[in-house]
Design a protein around this motif. Structure first.
Motif, PDB file in Angstrom:
ATOM      1  N   HIS A 113      -9.301   2.052  11.181  1.00  0.00           N
ATOM      2  CA  HIS A 113      -9.101   2.089   9.625  1.00  0.00           C
ATOM      3  C   HIS A 113     -10.247   3.457   9.018  1.00  0.00           C
ATOM      4  O   HIS A 113     -11.338   2.296   9.333  1.00  0.00           O
ATOM      5  CB  HIS A 113      -9.190   1.192   8.385  1.00  0.00           C
ATOM      6  CG  HIS A 113      -8.985   1.174   7.196  1.00  0.00           C
ATOM      7  ND1 HIS A 113      -7.759   1.272   6.479  1.00  0.00           N
ATOM      8  CD2 HIS A 113     -10.127   1.646   6.304  1.00  0.00           C
ATOM      9  CE1 HIS A 113      -8.280   1.206   5.250  1.00  0.00           C
ATOM     10  NE2 HIS A 113      -9.290   1.891   5.008  1.00  0.00           N
ATOM     11  N   GLU A 125      -3.146  -2.356   4.523  1.00  0.00           N
ATOM     12  CA  GLU A 125      -4.822  -2.672   5.074  1.00  0.00           C
ATOM     13  C   GLU A 125      -5.788  -3.465   3.905  1.00  0.00           C
ATOM     14  O   GLU A 125      -5.170  -3.025   3.087  1.00  0.00           O
ATOM     15  CB  GLU A 125      -5.494  -1.157   4.785  1.00  0.00           C
ATOM     16  CG  GLU A 125      -4.241  -0.196   5.591  1.00  0.00           C
ATOM     17  CD  GLU A 125      -4.316   0.582   7.023  1.00  0.00           C
ATOM     18  OE1 GLU A 125      -5.684  -0.200   7.402  1.00  0.00           O
ATOM     19  OE2 GLU A 125      -3.613   0.512   7.213  1.00  0.00           O
ATOM     20  N   SER A 176      -3.285  -4.967   8.888  1.00  0.00           N
ATOM     21  CA  SER A 176      -5.123  -3.629   9.338  1.00  0.00           C
ATOM     22  C   SER A 176      -5.943  -4.414   8.956  1.00  0.00           C
ATOM     23  O   SER A 176      -6.172  -4.145   7.755  1.00  0.00           O
ATOM     24  CB  SER A 176      -4.719  -2.457   9.391  1.00  0.00           C
ATOM     25  OG  SER A 176      -5.992  -1.420   9.312  1.00  0.00           O
TER      26      SER A 176
END
Ligand code: ZN
Length: 594
Positions: A110, A413, A434
């Motif tokens: 990320h 995320e 994530s």
């Protein structure tokens, strides 16, 4: 970049030797003799071998090895010193790891690479924890850059501003009254403008808030210079002069070098890079690409448009190899806990009048996810509040019920907070978690702003790495650079300890969510590869996979966890090429050398 595979190496292997004429056989044996133990053990020589290493392969079938062999950018053998010796031919480069720990190269799952690259040349106040200290740095930077029409930078955190937890233009006006200043908060969700910047953007007390952002006003109705979320910051950013193409390329080169030096070999872009795919492609054509890129494009509310779908399809058709690939789509469902923009199932504890709000209409978001999944696109959804996390999981679940496309591995995320009921859904649905371990770093921002905002009960489910993994969910780790440092090592340490570098809070912040070193390494390697659909060719050191690896200065398995952040990378290899080597690190030796 140092290239050890620049020249095509002559290929000599046993099969050819058997069919060769007698004379050439004798010559060949004479050449090979010094490098090979016994003629019967000759394998096709490798381009390079890495020897005298303590290799943690992240391959469950063979977790540890001593040496490996590389040909054509891929691993051809991983094993003992004796097994790898037979891959050494006269032109094989030998890298002596000196007994050091070797791991697969790290992936950052990320990242905002272009933003990070540009930030390298701007003010950074990440390490400054007082208003006066920030003022000092801004003043010095402005004095050192008298010709910059704008002063740009980033890195301030909410706790610096005490109870207000938000910046004010007056502090910047005191040090730079004559030029616009715009400083992004460390998390990229709130911006700090001075009066000149607000003026340049035409923001007055009467400017309405954009739909998914907020212009903060004081009691008298004057804008304070604090701008919440991209949509508000965009009002100022659109009048900031843009860097040239050459400046961007130069910034990317500098950032790739920094990434390689930190041990990174691949990044998953979570926004801001899609518009620059052609710059990455230019660097590749020039032989300067030393980081692999998987790039998402951001789809913004209110809905997915045909134009966007076409843009995504075109990028995927053009970029789909092991260096540059499109094919991922990013959604932002909410903001961040610190500024009360994360969408929560229940009101914020410190201010029950707020519970954040979703950036998307749930039905429109679900529809967009289903349509993109049906086309085989992988989704990255930014979701920090427990309400946003639940919506992302709900959308993926209903999409999987309707589509025939399998194994999509959609991702959530961040997941900074989560309802207890949703933890096991990652494993059940095959959704990737994530997460960015350094975001859980228990400093004043986390303990004095983040945690009080959501209260003690929800804090028990802060960054639940262990719980998600224990219930069968896949973890993939990254930094969110430039939100935090590009280097993965402080993140590795935080995942292990959940303490600050100074060891606070003693025993760790929500210590039950700590994870083990193999789990953390997997999060940056094989787990990361899985999260990008690359686990068949990347993420572990085993024959057939790419030769992406790092040599470290210390053995993570033998040191205390609180020393992990001091890790230095001695050598980084991407696709068989050495892209970073520490000045004091001996290898690689000359071709064929012992
Ligand atoms: Zn991000």
């Amino acid at each position: 970049m140092e290239t050890i595979l620049e020249q095509p190496q002559p290929r000599r292997h046993a099969g050819q030797l058997c069919s060769a004429r007698k004379l050439s056989l004798l010559i060949a044996l004479a050449i090979l003799a010094p490098a090979l133990p016994l003629a019967g053990q000759v394998a096709q020589p490798a381009d390079a071998v890495l020897v005298h290493a303590r290799i943690y392969t992240v391959n469950a079938r063979q977790p540890w090895a001593e040496a490996l062999a590389i040909r054509g950018g891929n691993l051809v053998a991983v094993g003992t010193e004796a097994e790898i010796r037979k891959y050494r031919g006269p032109s094989t480069r030998v890298i002596d790891a000196g007994g050091r720990l070797v791991l697969p190269g790290f992936t950052d799952c990320h990242i905002h690479f272009m933003d990070g690259s540009l930030s390298l040349e701007r003010i950074n106040v990440e390490d400054v924890k007082t208003i006066a200290g920030i003022q000092q740095r801004v003043k010095e930077f402005a004095a050192a850059h008298p010709r910059d029409p704008w002063i740009l930078g980033r890195g301030w955190s909410y706790d610096v501003f005490g109870k207000a937890a938000l910046p004010d233009k007056k502090y910047l006006d005191e040090v730079v009254p004559d030029r616009p200043v715009l400083l992004e908060g460390y998390d990229g969700h709130t911006y700090w403008a001075n009066s000149k910047a607000l003026q340049a953007a035409g923001i007055t007390r009467n400017t309405p808030d954009p739909p998914t952002g907020k212009i903060v006003h004081d009691a008298q109705g004057e804008p304070t210079g604090a701008l919440k979320e991209d949509a508000a910051a965009e009002l100022v950013q659109r009048v900031v002069p843009q860097p040239t193409r050459e400046e961007r390329l130069q910034a990317l080169r500098q950032a790739m070098a920094a990434a390689n030096k930190s041990g990174l070999v691949r990044v998953h872009s979570a926004g801001g890079d899609f518009a620059y795919l052609d710059l990455l492609d230019q660097l590749r054509r020039q032989g300067q690409l030393t980081v692999r890129f998987y790039v998402s494009d951001i789809v913004r509310p209110p809905e997915l448009t045909t134009a966007e779908t076409n843009k995504l399809e075109n990028a995927r058709a053009k970029y789909h190899d092991q260096w540059i690939s499109g094919g991922a789509v990013k959604f932002f469902l909410d903001g961040v806990v610190e500024s009360h923009t994360a969408a929560m199932l229940q009101p914020y504890t410190d201010d029950p009048s707020q519970s954040g709000k979703l950036f998307w209409d749930p039905a429109k978001y679900k529809q967009a996810v289903a349509e993109l999944n049906a086309r085989g696109f992988q989704i990255f959804t930014h979701a920090i509040g427990d309400r946003a996390v639940r919506l992302a999981l709900d959308a993926y679940q209903s999409s999987y019920q309707s589509t025939t496309v399998k194994d999509l591995r959609d991702r959530v995320e961040h997941i900074e907070t989560i309802s207890a009921a949703d933890i096991t859904r990652f494993g059940q649905l095959g959704v990737i978690a994530s997460m960015q371990p350094l975001h859980a770093y228990p400093d004043a921002d986390t303990l004095k702003v983040w945690s009080p905002n959501i209260g003690p009960e929800r804090t028990t489910r802060a960054w639940v790495w262990h719980s998600i993994a224990a219930s069968g969910g896949h973890l993939a780790f990254g930094s969110d650079w430039p939100v935090v440092t590009l280097s993965p090592w402080p993140g590795v340490q935080t995942a292990l300890t959940r303490e600050t570098a100074e060891g606070t809070p003693a025993g760790g912040f929500v210590p039950t969510e700590r994870i083990t070193l193999p789990q953390v390494i997997a999060g940056y390697t094989l787990g990361a590869a899985y999260a990008g659909h690359r686990e068949k060719t990347e993420g572990s050191l085993e024959p057939g996979k790419v030769a992406d690896l790092i040599v470290l200065n210390q053995d993570l398995f033998k040191i205390p966890a609180n020393q992990t952040d001091k890790t230095m990378v001695l050598l980084t290899m991407v696709g068989g090429k050495v892209v970073y080597r520490a000045p004091d690190f001996a290898g690689p030796a000359a071709a064929g050398a012992k």
